[in-house]
Design a protein around this motif. Structure first.
Motif, PDB file in Angstrom:
ATOM      1  N   ASP A 109      -1.579  48.372 -62.056  1.00  0.00           N
ATOM      2  CA  ASP A 109      -1.629  47.591 -60.822  1.00  0.00           C
ATOM      3  C   ASP A 109      -0.333  47.728 -60.022  1.00  0.00           C
ATOM      4  O   ASP A 109       0.753  47.824 -60.567  1.00  0.00           O
ATOM      5  N   TRP A 111       1.315  45.976 -56.410  1.00  0.00           N
ATOM      6  CA  TRP A 111       1.158  44.866 -55.465  1.00  0.00           C
ATOM      7  C   TRP A 111       2.195  44.984 -54.356  1.00  0.00           C
ATOM      8  O   TRP A 111       3.348  45.336 -54.618  1.00  0.00           O
ATOM      9  N   LEU A 130      -1.457  43.029 -50.806  1.00  0.00           N
ATOM     10  CA  LEU A 130      -2.236  44.250 -50.979  1.00  0.00           C
ATOM     11  C   LEU A 130      -2.140  44.652 -52.436  1.00  0.00           C
ATOM     12  O   LEU A 130      -1.037  44.661 -53.006  1.00  0.00           O
ATOM     13  N   GLY A 131      -3.281  44.940 -53.042  1.00  0.00           N
ATOM     14  CA  GLY A 131      -3.289  45.305 -54.448  1.00  0.00           C
ATOM     15  C   GLY A 131      -4.104  46.554 -54.697  1.00  0.00           C
ATOM     16  O   GLY A 131      -5.155  46.759 -54.094  1.00  0.00           O
ATOM     17  N   TRP A 132      -3.585  47.403 -55.584  1.00  0.00           N
ATOM     18  CA  TRP A 132      -4.285  48.595 -56.043  1.00  0.00           C
ATOM     19  C   TRP A 132      -4.260  48.551 -57.559  1.00  0.00           C
ATOM     20  O   TRP A 132      -3.222  48.237 -58.148  1.00  0.00           O
ATOM     21  N   TYR A 133      -5.390  48.856 -58.189  1.00  0.00           N
ATOM     22  CA  TYR A 133      -5.412  48.877 -59.641  1.00  0.00           C
ATOM     23  C   TYR A 133      -6.604  49.667 -60.142  1.00  0.00           C
ATOM     24  O   TYR A 133      -7.550  49.943 -59.411  1.00  0.00           O
ATOM     25  N   ASP A 134      -6.516  50.037 -61.420  1.00  0.00           N
ATOM     26  CA  ASP A 134      -7.633  50.681 -62.097  1.00  0.00           C
ATOM     27  C   ASP A 134      -8.395  49.593 -62.835  1.00  0.00           C
ATOM     28  O   ASP A 134      -7.794  48.683 -63.408  1.00  0.00           O
ATOM     29  N   SER A 148     -10.777  53.156 -59.569  1.00  0.00           N
ATOM     30  CA  SER A 148      -9.657  52.520 -58.873  1.00  0.00           C
ATOM     31  C   SER A 148     -10.219  51.628 -57.778  1.00  0.00           C
ATOM     32  O   SER A 148     -11.229  51.971 -57.153  1.00  0.00           O
ATOM     33  N   MET A 149      -9.574  50.483 -57.577  1.00  0.00           N
ATOM     34  CA  MET A 149     -10.005  49.544 -56.540  1.00  0.00           C
ATOM     35  C   MET A 149      -8.804  49.124 -55.707  1.00  0.00           C
ATOM     36  O   MET A 149      -7.659  49.239 -56.141  1.00  0.00           O
ATOM     37  N   HIS A 150      -9.116  48.620 -54.552  1.00  0.00           N
ATOM     38  CA  HIS A 150      -8.104  48.115 -53.624  1.00  0.00           C
ATOM     39  C   HIS A 150      -8.564  46.746 -53.161  1.00  0.00           C
ATOM     40  O   HIS A 150      -9.752  46.539 -52.894  1.00  0.00           O
ATOM     41  N   HIS A 166     -12.349  43.412 -50.514  1.00  0.00           N
ATOM     42  CA  HIS A 166     -12.397  44.109 -51.794  1.00  0.00           C
ATOM     43  C   HIS A 166     -13.065  45.474 -51.592  1.00  0.00           C
ATOM     44  O   HIS A 166     -14.215  45.540 -51.178  1.00  0.00           O
ATOM     45  N   TYR A 167     -12.323  46.540 -51.868  1.00  0.00           N
ATOM     46  CA  TYR A 167     -12.806  47.904 -51.665  1.00  0.00           C
ATOM     47  C   TYR A 167     -13.156  48.515 -53.014  1.00  0.00           C
ATOM     48  O   TYR A 167     -12.274  48.739 -53.854  1.00  0.00           O
TER      49      TYR A 167
END
Length: 179
Positions: A109, A111, A130-134, A148-150, A166-167
């Motif tokens: 993750d 942030w 803003l967050g990116w994670y698997d 992976s999501m954003h 939520h992407y």
């Protein structure tokens, strides 16, 4: 003659050592006015809120996951679906976590808390996380899915989440769901 010679020799020396007139004082220029930037980094406490949210979701602690939502929060997915109000968001995710998702884990993750001072398009003023994670999720009577999501969280003046974007890619989710 010697005296005249010494005087002639010393004149250039004294001319070269002549004190120059002091330079005109430079008027101090006022400090450049600081212009508010369209966006700036926000407090790192928002990063901790994001980390706590995914930890609660992993543990199945839906009360902990929804604790930072405002009563009138809106949850949007990139596919156009949405939920309005904390009760609707809570009901959807509580049901999904209890009856659809066997286990879920978040990793890698990243942030980024940002404060928007001047919206450039249609985003809201205020703090965004803003967050990116698997994500790896196992579905009951289904398969495992990884992708992976954003996610974007917007916080209101009380530091409660009032907007979520939520992407996700629905294709791997649908492929992992039981048929």
């Amino acid at each position: 003659m010697k005296k005249l010679f010494l005087v002639a020799l010393c004149i250039p020396f004294f001319i070269g050592c002549k004190k120059e007139a002091p330079a005109e004082p430079v008027a101090e220029t006022p400090a450049a006015e600081t212009t508010e930037q369209p966006a700036e980094f926000a407090d790192a406490k928002y990063t901790e809120l994001g980390k706590k949210a995914i930890a609660a979701m992993t543990a199945g602690d839906m009360d902990g996951w929804t604790a930072n939502f405002s009563d009138n929060a809106k949850y949007y997915w990139n596919g156009g679906d949405s939920l309005v109000g904390k009760p609707a968001i809570d009901k959807y995710w509580r049901d999904r976590r209890a009856n659809v998702i066997e286990s879920i884990a978040f990793s890698n993750d990243i942030w980024l808390p940002v404060k928007v001072n001047k919206p450039q398009r249609n985003e809201s003023n205020g703090v965004w996380l803003l967050g990116w994670y698997d994500v790896t999720a196992s579905y009951k009577k289904g398969k495992e899915m990884s992708q992976s999501m954003h996610i974007l969280y917007h916080f209101d003046e009380n530091d409660k989440i009032d907007q979520v974007y939520h992407y996700v890619d629905r294709v791997p989710i649908m492929a992992a769901m039981p048929k």
